[in-house]
Design a protein around this motif. Sequence first.
Motif, PDB file in Angstrom:
ATOM      1  N   SER A 270      33.867  74.594  14.089  1.00  0.00           N
ATOM      2  CA  SER A 270      34.024  75.744  13.255  1.00  0.00           C
ATOM      3  C   SER A 270      35.755  75.581  13.151  1.00  0.00           C
ATOM      4  CB  SER A 270      33.801  76.594  12.136  1.00  0.00           C
ATOM      5  OG  SER A 270      33.052  77.281  14.006  1.00  0.00           O
ATOM      6  N   LEU A 271      35.590  75.815  14.228  1.00  0.00           N
ATOM      7  CA  LEU A 271      36.761  75.990  15.477  1.00  0.00           C
ATOM      8  C   LEU A 271      38.290  74.949  14.655  1.00  0.00           C
ATOM      9  CD1 LEU A 271      36.819  77.878  18.282  1.00  0.00           C
ATOM     10  CD2 LEU A 271      37.418  79.017  16.626  1.00  0.00           C
ATOM     11  N   ALA A 272      37.570  73.483  15.202  1.00  0.00           N
ATOM     12  CA  ALA A 272      37.934  72.114  15.128  1.00  0.00           C
ATOM     13  C   ALA A 272      37.896  72.023  13.852  1.00  0.00           C
ATOM     14  CB  ALA A 272      37.685  71.053  15.292  1.00  0.00           C
ATOM     15  N   ILE A 273      37.170  72.469  12.521  1.00  0.00           N
ATOM     16  CA  ILE A 273      37.676  71.867  10.865  1.00  0.00           C
ATOM     17  C   ILE A 273      38.551  72.843  10.127  1.00  0.00           C
ATOM     18  CG2 ILE A 273      36.323  72.961   8.782  1.00  0.00           C
ATOM     19  CD1 ILE A 273      33.606  72.560  10.033  1.00  0.00           C
ATOM     20  N   ARG A 274      38.247  74.523  11.243  1.00  0.00           N
ATOM     21  CA  ARG A 274      39.741  75.027  10.421  1.00  0.00           C
ATOM     22  C   ARG A 274      41.411  74.656  11.059  1.00  0.00           C
ATOM     23  NH1 ARG A 274      40.492  80.459   8.573  1.00  0.00           N
ATOM     24  NH2 ARG A 274      38.681  80.730   8.209  1.00  0.00           N
ATOM     25  N   ALA A 275      41.430  74.356  12.161  1.00  0.00           N
ATOM     26  CA  ALA A 275      42.450  73.741  12.822  1.00  0.00           C
ATOM     27  C   ALA A 275      43.063  72.252  11.810  1.00  0.00           C
ATOM     28  CB  ALA A 275      42.209  72.972  14.447  1.00  0.00           C
ATOM     29  N   GLU A 276      41.994  71.548  11.486  1.00  0.00           N
ATOM     30  CA  GLU A 276      42.536  70.802  10.460  1.00  0.00           C
ATOM     31  C   GLU A 276      43.189  71.202   9.350  1.00  0.00           C
ATOM     32  OE1 GLU A 276      42.139  66.338   9.318  1.00  0.00           O
ATOM     33  OE2 GLU A 276      41.948  67.022  11.717  1.00  0.00           O
ATOM     34  N   GLY A 277      42.337  72.350   8.616  1.00  0.00           N
ATOM     35  CA  GLY A 277      43.163  73.029   7.481  1.00  0.00           C
ATOM     36  C   GLY A 277      44.683  73.632   8.162  1.00  0.00           C
ATOM     37  N   SER A 278      44.455  74.121   9.303  1.00  0.00           N
ATOM     38  CA  SER A 278      45.794  74.911   9.445  1.00  0.00           C
ATOM     39  C   SER A 278      47.099  73.834   9.506  1.00  0.00           C
ATOM     40  CB  SER A 278      45.787  75.948  10.759  1.00  0.00           C
ATOM     41  OG  SER A 278      44.916  76.153  10.440  1.00  0.00           O
ATOM     42  N   ARG A 279      46.984  72.052  10.376  1.00  0.00           N
ATOM     43  CA  ARG A 279      47.475  70.943   9.698  1.00  0.00           C
ATOM     44  C   ARG A 279      48.039  70.735   8.756  1.00  0.00           C
ATOM     45  NH1 ARG A 279      44.410  70.015  15.022  1.00  0.00           N
ATOM     46  NH2 ARG A 279      42.943  68.642  13.415  1.00  0.00           N
ATOM     47  N   VAL A 280      47.145  70.907   7.872  1.00  0.00           N
ATOM     48  CA  VAL A 280      47.803  70.138   6.636  1.00  0.00           C
ATOM     49  C   VAL A 280      48.068  71.123   5.691  1.00  0.00           C
ATOM     50  CG1 VAL A 280      46.514  69.913   4.011  1.00  0.00           C
ATOM     51  CG2 VAL A 280      45.105  68.961   6.088  1.00  0.00           C
ATOM     52  N   ALA A 281      48.111  72.335   6.093  1.00  0.00           N
ATOM     53  CA  ALA A 281      48.526  74.027   5.122  1.00  0.00           C
ATOM     54  C   ALA A 281      49.868  74.053   5.837  1.00  0.00           C
ATOM     55  CB  ALA A 281      47.859  74.828   5.374  1.00  0.00           C
ATOM     56  N   ALA A 282      50.271  73.239   7.160  1.00  0.00           N
ATOM     57  CA  ALA A 282      51.134  73.270   8.037  1.00  0.00           C
ATOM     58  C   ALA A 282      52.969  72.047   7.158  1.00  0.00           C
ATOM     59  CB  ALA A 282      51.295  73.399   8.920  1.00  0.00           C
ATOM     60  N   LYS A 283      52.088  71.140   6.498  1.00  0.00           N
ATOM     61  CA  LYS A 283      52.465  70.320   5.875  1.00  0.00           C
ATOM     62  C   LYS A 283      52.867  70.767   4.894  1.00  0.00           C
ATOM     63  CE  LYS A 283      50.284  66.280   8.137  1.00  0.00           C
ATOM     64  NZ  LYS A 283      49.890  64.887   7.522  1.00  0.00           N
ATOM     65  N   ALA A 284      52.306  71.608   3.535  1.00  0.00           N
ATOM     66  CA  ALA A 284      52.338  72.821   2.784  1.00  0.00           C
ATOM     67  C   ALA A 284      53.776  73.373   2.739  1.00  0.00           C
ATOM     68  CB  ALA A 284      51.156  73.210   2.491  1.00  0.00           C
ATOM     69  N   ASP A 285      53.679  73.890   3.892  1.00  0.00           N
ATOM     70  CA  ASP A 285      54.669  74.889   4.090  1.00  0.00           C
ATOM     71  C   ASP A 285      56.195  74.346   4.764  1.00  0.00           C
ATOM     72  OD1 ASP A 285      53.126  77.077   4.234  1.00  0.00           O
ATOM     73  OD2 ASP A 285      53.267  77.121   6.376  1.00  0.00           O
ATOM     74  N   ARG A 286      55.717  72.666   4.930  1.00  0.00           N
ATOM     75  CA  ARG A 286      57.510  72.243   5.315  1.00  0.00           C
ATOM     76  C   ARG A 286      57.726  71.151   4.188  1.00  0.00           C
ATOM     77  NH1 ARG A 286      54.685  71.308  10.496  1.00  0.00           N
ATOM     78  NH2 ARG A 286      54.066  69.995  10.237  1.00  0.00           N
ATOM     79  N   GLY A 287      56.580  71.176   3.604  1.00  0.00           N
ATOM     80  CA  GLY A 287      57.031  70.017   2.091  1.00  0.00           C
ATOM     81  C   GLY A 287      56.736  68.941   2.183  1.00  0.00           C
ATOM     82  N   GLU A 288      56.086  68.843   2.758  1.00  0.00           N
ATOM     83  CA  GLU A 288      55.913  67.100   3.221  1.00  0.00           C
ATOM     84  C   GLU A 288      55.081  66.034   2.836  1.00  0.00           C
ATOM     85  OE1 GLU A 288      54.980  67.069   7.999  1.00  0.00           O
ATOM     86  OE2 GLU A 288      56.138  67.839   8.609  1.00  0.00           O
ATOM     87  N   PHE A 289      55.205  64.855   2.669  1.00  0.00           N
ATOM     88  CA  PHE A 289      53.821  64.027   1.890  1.00  0.00           C
ATOM     89  C   PHE A 289      52.511  65.011   2.627  1.00  0.00           C
ATOM     90  CE2 PHE A 289      50.685  60.990   1.937  1.00  0.00           C
ATOM     91  CZ  PHE A 289      50.705  60.666   0.934  1.00  0.00           C
ATOM     92  N   PRO A 290      51.283  65.006   1.537  1.00  0.00           N
ATOM     93  CA  PRO A 290      51.693  64.591   0.522  1.00  0.00           C
ATOM     94  C   PRO A 290      52.116  65.899  -0.290  1.00  0.00           C
ATOM     95  CG  PRO A 290      49.654  65.530   1.113  1.00  0.00           C
ATOM     96  CD  PRO A 290      49.989  65.551   2.572  1.00  0.00           C
ATOM     97  N   PHE A 291      52.858  66.846   0.347  1.00  0.00           N
ATOM     98  CA  PHE A 291      53.104  67.825  -0.900  1.00  0.00           C
ATOM     99  C   PHE A 291      54.724  67.966  -1.011  1.00  0.00           C
ATOM    100  CE2 PHE A 291      49.640  69.496   2.011  1.00  0.00           C
ATOM    101  CZ  PHE A 291      48.656  69.658   1.373  1.00  0.00           C
ATOM    102  N   ASP A 292      55.319  66.537  -1.393  1.00  0.00           N
ATOM    103  CA  ASP A 292      56.928  66.141  -0.821  1.00  0.00           C
ATOM    104  C   ASP A 292      56.557  65.972  -2.841  1.00  0.00           C
ATOM    105  OD1 ASP A 292      55.335  64.094  -1.205  1.00  0.00           O
ATOM    106  OD2 ASP A 292      56.732  62.730   0.131  1.00  0.00           O
ATOM    107  N   GLY A 293      56.321  65.749  -3.728  1.00  0.00           N
ATOM    108  CA  GLY A 293      56.339  65.509  -4.914  1.00  0.00           C
ATOM    109  C   GLY A 293      55.933  64.225  -5.539  1.00  0.00           C
ATOM    110  N   THR A 294      55.436  63.303  -4.036  1.00  0.00           N
ATOM    111  CA  THR A 294      54.700  61.960  -4.481  1.00  0.00           C
ATOM    112  C   THR A 294      53.669  62.311  -5.895  1.00  0.00           C
ATOM    113  OG1 THR A 294      54.904  61.807  -2.416  1.00  0.00           O
ATOM    114  CG2 THR A 294      53.277  60.724  -3.309  1.00  0.00           C
TER     115      THR A 294
END
Length: 199
Positions: A155-179
């Motif tokens: 469960s800790l690994a699953i949540r960590a995966e989500g946190s890594r993806v959310a950080a991309k959204a915070d930074r506006g990185e792909f896939p959250f860059d308008g693509t």
Amino acid sequence: MVDMLLRRYFRGPHVSWAQAVHPVADDERGLLVWLPAGAGFACRTEPDGTPLRDAPAIEDYGAAPLRRRTWADRDVLILHPPAAAHSVWWFFREGRFLGWYVNLEAVLARHAGGIDVIDHHLDIVVDPDRTWRWKDEDTFAACVDRPGFWTTAESLAIRAEGSRVAAKADRGEFPFDGTWQDFRPDPAWPVPNLPPNPL
């Protein structure tokens, strides 16, 4: 490329959802598929016909009937990044981009005719302005250390995966860059239908 792939979700050893999707691309960014409204869909249901989502025991998913339905309301573009324990969904309604959804799940397993993933309950909703929030945290937590679900360490690994993806959204990185926010399917694509036996 084929016109249809079968995308199956598992809860433990049981298929809980089956979606007929149209493959769009399969390259260094991952497997990209299109799930339009009207596509074939099946899910496990309660006795009253509502989808079974939060069963307390993994065996409940095997006991519930898998009913054929039609995907409705929104069109979805789904990306499975290579070797990633999540998928990213772009939601559209009548061509208008509504936002992203991050589905935390096991790394996909490919087979002839489709792909399989094991769903991890926990998800992230990302709005068009890239603000985000966790979804289904209580359901996810309730399954920790239950037979057939995930251990505390997992469960800790699953949540960590989500946190890594959310950080991309915070930074506006792909896939959250308008693509792909302006994605339009080829009008010649057929609406994908489920095979006779989606199990």
